[in-house]
Design an enzyme around this catalytic site. Structure first.
Site, PDB file in Angstrom:
ATOM      1  N   GLU A 162       0.887  -1.460  -0.238  1.00  0.00           N
ATOM      2  CA  GLU A 162      -0.040  -0.124  -0.555  1.00  0.00           C
ATOM      3  C   GLU A 162       0.633   1.598   0.269  1.00  0.00           C
ATOM      4  OE1 GLU A 162      -2.155   2.482  -0.563  1.00  0.00           O
ATOM      5  OE2 GLU A 162      -3.844   1.056   0.213  1.00  0.00           O
ATOM      6  N   ASP A 220       5.031   0.970  -3.976  1.00  0.00           N
ATOM      7  CA  ASP A 220       4.066   1.250  -5.523  1.00  0.00           C
ATOM      8  C   ASP A 220       4.066  -0.470  -6.030  1.00  0.00           C
ATOM      9  OD1 ASP A 220       3.661   0.572  -7.863  1.00  0.00           O
ATOM     10  OD2 ASP A 220       4.467   2.410  -9.224  1.00  0.00           O
ATOM     11  N   ASP A 253      -8.306   2.311  -7.089  1.00  0.00           N
ATOM     12  CA  ASP A 253      -9.287   3.286  -7.663  1.00  0.00           C
ATOM     13  C   ASP A 253      -9.486   3.797  -9.189  1.00  0.00           C
ATOM     14  OD1 ASP A 253      -8.074   5.213  -5.057  1.00  0.00           O
ATOM     15  OD2 ASP A 253      -6.111   4.287  -6.341  1.00  0.00           O
ATOM     16  N   LYS A 293     -13.055   9.868 -14.536  1.00  0.00           N
ATOM     17  CA  LYS A 293     -13.355  10.535 -15.069  1.00  0.00           C
ATOM     18  C   LYS A 293     -12.181   9.758 -16.695  1.00  0.00           C
ATOM     19  CE  LYS A 293     -13.169  14.891 -13.053  1.00  0.00           C
ATOM     20  NZ  LYS A 293     -12.296  15.871 -12.323  1.00  0.00           N
ATOM     21  N   THR A 314     -15.361  -4.877   2.294  1.00  0.00           N
ATOM     22  CA  THR A 314     -13.975  -4.042   2.844  1.00  0.00           C
ATOM     23  C   THR A 314     -14.724  -2.112   3.121  1.00  0.00           C
ATOM     24  OG1 THR A 314     -13.455  -2.914   0.261  1.00  0.00           O
ATOM     25  CG2 THR A 314     -13.120  -5.343   1.028  1.00  0.00           C
ATOM     26  N   LYS A 315     -13.805  -1.538   3.721  1.00  0.00           N
ATOM     27  CA  LYS A 315     -14.376  -0.211   3.906  1.00  0.00           C
ATOM     28  C   LYS A 315     -14.637   0.336   2.858  1.00  0.00           C
ATOM     29  CE  LYS A 315     -11.895   4.318   5.165  1.00  0.00           C
ATOM     30  NZ  LYS A 315     -11.394   4.595   5.964  1.00  0.00           N
ATOM     31  N   PHE A 316     -14.284   0.232   1.652  1.00  0.00           N
ATOM     32  CA  PHE A 316     -14.471   1.109  -0.063  1.00  0.00           C
ATOM     33  C   PHE A 316     -15.621  -0.108  -0.691  1.00  0.00           C
ATOM     34  CE2 PHE A 316     -11.882   4.356  -1.019  1.00  0.00           C
ATOM     35  CZ  PHE A 316     -10.694   4.536  -0.084  1.00  0.00           C
ATOM     36  N   GLU A 317     -15.893  -1.176   0.140  1.00  0.00           N
ATOM     37  CA  GLU A 317     -17.065  -1.584   0.282  1.00  0.00           C
ATOM     38  C   GLU A 317     -18.460  -0.764   0.407  1.00  0.00           C
ATOM     39  OE1 GLU A 317     -17.789  -5.821   0.066  1.00  0.00           O
ATOM     40  OE2 GLU A 317     -19.405  -5.842  -1.183  1.00  0.00           O
TER      41      GLU A 317
END
Ligand code: SAM
Length: 231
Positions: free
Chosen positions: A88, A115, A138, A142, A209-212
């Site tokens: 991460e 990375d 991520d 756009k 997960t948190k982003f889910e």
């Protein structure tokens, strides 16, 4: 590869991330300094010896972009027979995971503040991994930013080269057009079999997960793709 792709005019690398944080608080900095020597891996010059890094022989699963590491810690607790490598770039998240590992006495996780694409390319041995998880990368919604998305044919070829035959790749996203792109890229690859044909009917071993949770609060759907290395 993602981080080597260059824009025509500037020749700057196109990365899948921007560093999100400002300065760490003194407490966060101290936690990193105290715990990174215990759970962190310094990549050194060549391929990382994962047996030495984990202190045992066990299948290694890589989690790319673990965020705060909640789901990673949960998976590691559910699968003590596996070793988990989390990579991460978000240092606050790295610090949170380190604290959780210490508090819960989790020993089968090692962490890199780096990375993941560069680490995969330079420091992970061919066929060195039993599986790779990429949960809610991520989305770069756009169109002009789509080139920053992690899942691209070159990235997939790199990941495939690091997963042993029969090993898995698990992708998840809450962005429908990223899911469609993932399915297209994975389906075009000869390196993976998809027993489901398309998206997986359920998230399998993936914890929420948190982003889910964040995506679902916004009314997003969730798509999982679970495929297996051929050969
Ligand atoms: C949207 S968050 C998802 C976090 C977590 N997987 C979850 O589901 O809650 C994506 C994470 O990927 C990390 N990331 C993006 N590109 C990365 C890279 N090349 N190497 C390591 N981490 C990366 C970001 O810092 C961010 O924390």
């Amino acid at each position: 590869m993602n981080d080597e792709t260059t824009t025509r005019n500037t020749r700057r690398p196109v990365r899948s991330f921007v560093r999100r944080e400002g300065r760490l608080t003194a407490g966060q900095q101290r936690a990193l300094e105290r715990l990174y020597p215990r759970y962190g891996i310094e990549p050194g010059d060549g391929v990382i010896d994962l047996t030495t890094a984990f202190g045992r022989e066990a299948p290694v699963v890589l989690d790319i972009g673990f965020g705060d590491g909640e789901a990673l810690a949960e998976m590691a607790q559910a699968h003590p027979e596996r070793s988990y490598l989390g990579i991460e770039v978000y240092r606050t998240g790295v610090g949170r995971l380190l604290r959780r590992l210490e508090e819960d006495g989790i020993d089968n996780v090692r962490v890199m503040d780096a990375d993941a694409v560069a680490i995969l390319r330079q420091h992970i041995a061919p066929a060195g991994l039993a599986g790779v998880n990429l949960f809610f990368p991520d989305p770069w919604p756009k169109k002009r930013h789509h080139k920053r998305r992690m899942v691209q044919p070159e990235w997939l070829a790199l990941v495939a080269s690091r997963i042993r035959p029969g090993g898995f790749l698990h992708l998840a996203t809450d962005w429908e057009n990223y899911a469609e792109h993932m399915l297209e890229v994975v389906s075009a690859s000869p390196d993976f079999d998809n027993p489901n044909g398309g998206y997986a009917p359920d998230p399998g071993e993936r914890p929420v997960t948190k982003f889910e949770r964040r995506g679902r609060r916004k009314g997003h759907g969730v798509w999982d793709l679970i495929v297996y290395r051929t050969g």
